[in-house]
Write a protein that holds these residues in place. Sequence first.
Motif, PDB file in Angstrom:
ATOM      1  N   LEU A 121       8.985   0.113   8.962  1.00  0.00           N
ATOM      2  CA  LEU A 121       7.925   0.899   9.578  1.00  0.00           C
ATOM      3  C   LEU A 121       7.859   0.541  11.057  1.00  0.00           C
ATOM      4  O   LEU A 121       7.669  -0.618  11.419  1.00  0.00           O
ATOM      5  CB  LEU A 121       6.600   0.581   8.892  1.00  0.00           C
ATOM      6  CG  LEU A 121       5.376   1.362   9.309  1.00  0.00           C
ATOM      7  CD1 LEU A 121       5.560   2.844   9.002  1.00  0.00           C
ATOM      8  CD2 LEU A 121       4.150   0.822   8.599  1.00  0.00           C
ATOM      9  N   ALA A 156       0.828  -1.203   0.000  1.00  0.00           N
ATOM     10  CA  ALA A 156       0.000   0.000   0.000  1.00  0.00           C
ATOM     11  C   ALA A 156       0.861   1.250   0.000  1.00  0.00           C
ATOM     12  O   ALA A 156       1.977   1.250   0.523  1.00  0.00           O
ATOM     13  CB  ALA A 156      -0.898   0.003   1.233  1.00  0.00           C
ATOM     14  N   ALA A 157       0.315   2.297  -0.584  1.00  0.00           N
ATOM     15  CA  ALA A 157       0.936   3.613  -0.496  1.00  0.00           C
ATOM     16  C   ALA A 157       0.477   4.246   0.810  1.00  0.00           C
ATOM     17  O   ALA A 157      -0.704   4.221   1.135  1.00  0.00           O
ATOM     18  CB  ALA A 157       0.531   4.469  -1.677  1.00  0.00           C
ATOM     19  N   LEU A 158       1.423   4.765   1.573  1.00  0.00           N
ATOM     20  CA  LEU A 158       1.113   5.410   2.851  1.00  0.00           C
ATOM     21  C   LEU A 158       1.375   6.905   2.753  1.00  0.00           C
ATOM     22  O   LEU A 158       2.127   7.369   1.896  1.00  0.00           O
ATOM     23  CB  LEU A 158       1.982   4.828   3.970  1.00  0.00           C
ATOM     24  CG  LEU A 158       1.871   3.338   4.245  1.00  0.00           C
ATOM     25  CD1 LEU A 158       2.802   2.950   5.389  1.00  0.00           C
ATOM     26  CD2 LEU A 158       0.438   2.946   4.565  1.00  0.00           C
ATOM     27  N   SER A 159       0.813   7.630   3.670  1.00  0.00           N
ATOM     28  CA  SER A 159       1.051   9.060   3.761  1.00  0.00           C
ATOM     29  C   SER A 159       2.527   9.312   4.069  1.00  0.00           C
ATOM     30  O   SER A 159       3.132   8.608   4.886  1.00  0.00           O
ATOM     31  CB  SER A 159       0.185   9.656   4.875  1.00  0.00           C
ATOM     32  OG  SER A 159       0.622  10.961   5.187  1.00  0.00           O
ATOM     33  N   THR A 160       3.075  10.320   3.458  1.00  0.00           N
ATOM     34  CA  THR A 160       4.467  10.698   3.721  1.00  0.00           C
ATOM     35  C   THR A 160       4.565  11.673   4.897  1.00  0.00           C
ATOM     36  O   THR A 160       5.652  12.129   5.228  1.00  0.00           O
ATOM     37  CB  THR A 160       5.107  11.328   2.476  1.00  0.00           C
ATOM     38  OG1 THR A 160       4.338  12.470   2.089  1.00  0.00           O
ATOM     39  CG2 THR A 160       5.174  10.335   1.329  1.00  0.00           C
ATOM     40  N   CYS A 214       9.422  -0.994   4.076  1.00  0.00           N
ATOM     41  CA  CYS A 214       8.965   0.142   3.282  1.00  0.00           C
ATOM     42  C   CYS A 214       9.981   0.476   2.205  1.00  0.00           C
ATOM     43  O   CYS A 214      11.181   0.255   2.374  1.00  0.00           O
ATOM     44  CB  CYS A 214       8.817   1.386   4.155  1.00  0.00           C
ATOM     45  SG  CYS A 214       7.510   1.291   5.349  1.00  0.00           S
ATOM     46  N   ARG A 220       5.059  11.831   8.038  1.00  0.00           N
ATOM     47  CA  ARG A 220       5.589  11.085   9.188  1.00  0.00           C
ATOM     48  C   ARG A 220       7.103  11.285   9.218  1.00  0.00           C
ATOM     49  O   ARG A 220       7.693  11.714   8.235  1.00  0.00           O
ATOM     50  CB  ARG A 220       5.246   9.608   9.081  1.00  0.00           C
ATOM     51  CG  ARG A 220       5.912   8.931   7.889  1.00  0.00           C
ATOM     52  CD  ARG A 220       5.456   7.492   7.631  1.00  0.00           C
ATOM     53  NE  ARG A 220       4.089   7.457   7.170  1.00  0.00           N
ATOM     54  CZ  ARG A 220       3.133   6.713   7.735  1.00  0.00           C
ATOM     55  NH1 ARG A 220       3.411   5.922   8.738  1.00  0.00           N
ATOM     56  NH2 ARG A 220       1.903   6.741   7.285  1.00  0.00           N
ATOM     57  N   ALA A 230       4.442   0.577   1.575  1.00  0.00           N
ATOM     58  CA  ALA A 230       4.582  -0.366   2.679  1.00  0.00           C
ATOM     59  C   ALA A 230       4.337  -1.790   2.199  1.00  0.00           C
ATOM     60  O   ALA A 230       3.393  -2.049   1.450  1.00  0.00           O
ATOM     61  CB  ALA A 230       3.603  -0.019   3.788  1.00  0.00           C
ATOM     62  N   GLY A 249       4.711   4.648  13.592  1.00  0.00           N
ATOM     63  CA  GLY A 249       4.453   5.168  12.254  1.00  0.00           C
ATOM     64  C   GLY A 249       5.662   5.763  11.570  1.00  0.00           C
ATOM     65  O   GLY A 249       5.615   6.071  10.384  1.00  0.00           O
TER      66      GLY A 249
END
Length: 93
Positions: free
Chosen positions: A70, A24-28, A57, A30, A52, A74
């Motif tokens: 990860l 999956a693509a996660l929010s950057t 990652c 972080r 991820a 987070g």
Amino acid sequence: MNPGLPAGWTIERVRALSGDPTAAALSTDRLVVLEVAAQDDYETLRPDVLLAFHELCLVRDGGEWFMGQLDDDGSVICWGSYGSELAEAIRGL
């Protein structure tokens, strides 16, 4: 949907090449750091893509893909560059 992936890439293609159907693509938005072994320190990365694969990652910063882990909070700690080609970075998983 192409969450900032390179041209010609989709999350489905990432999943197929990695063999991970849950990739999956996660929010950057972080903390993402690169471990600098020679200095026993960390360099902050500013990724434009974060993918991820369970706890692993791939993070793209400045056109270069970094591999990392990860953490429970987070954040991501990267340990090395896997080049500028997403396919090669995925093969390094």
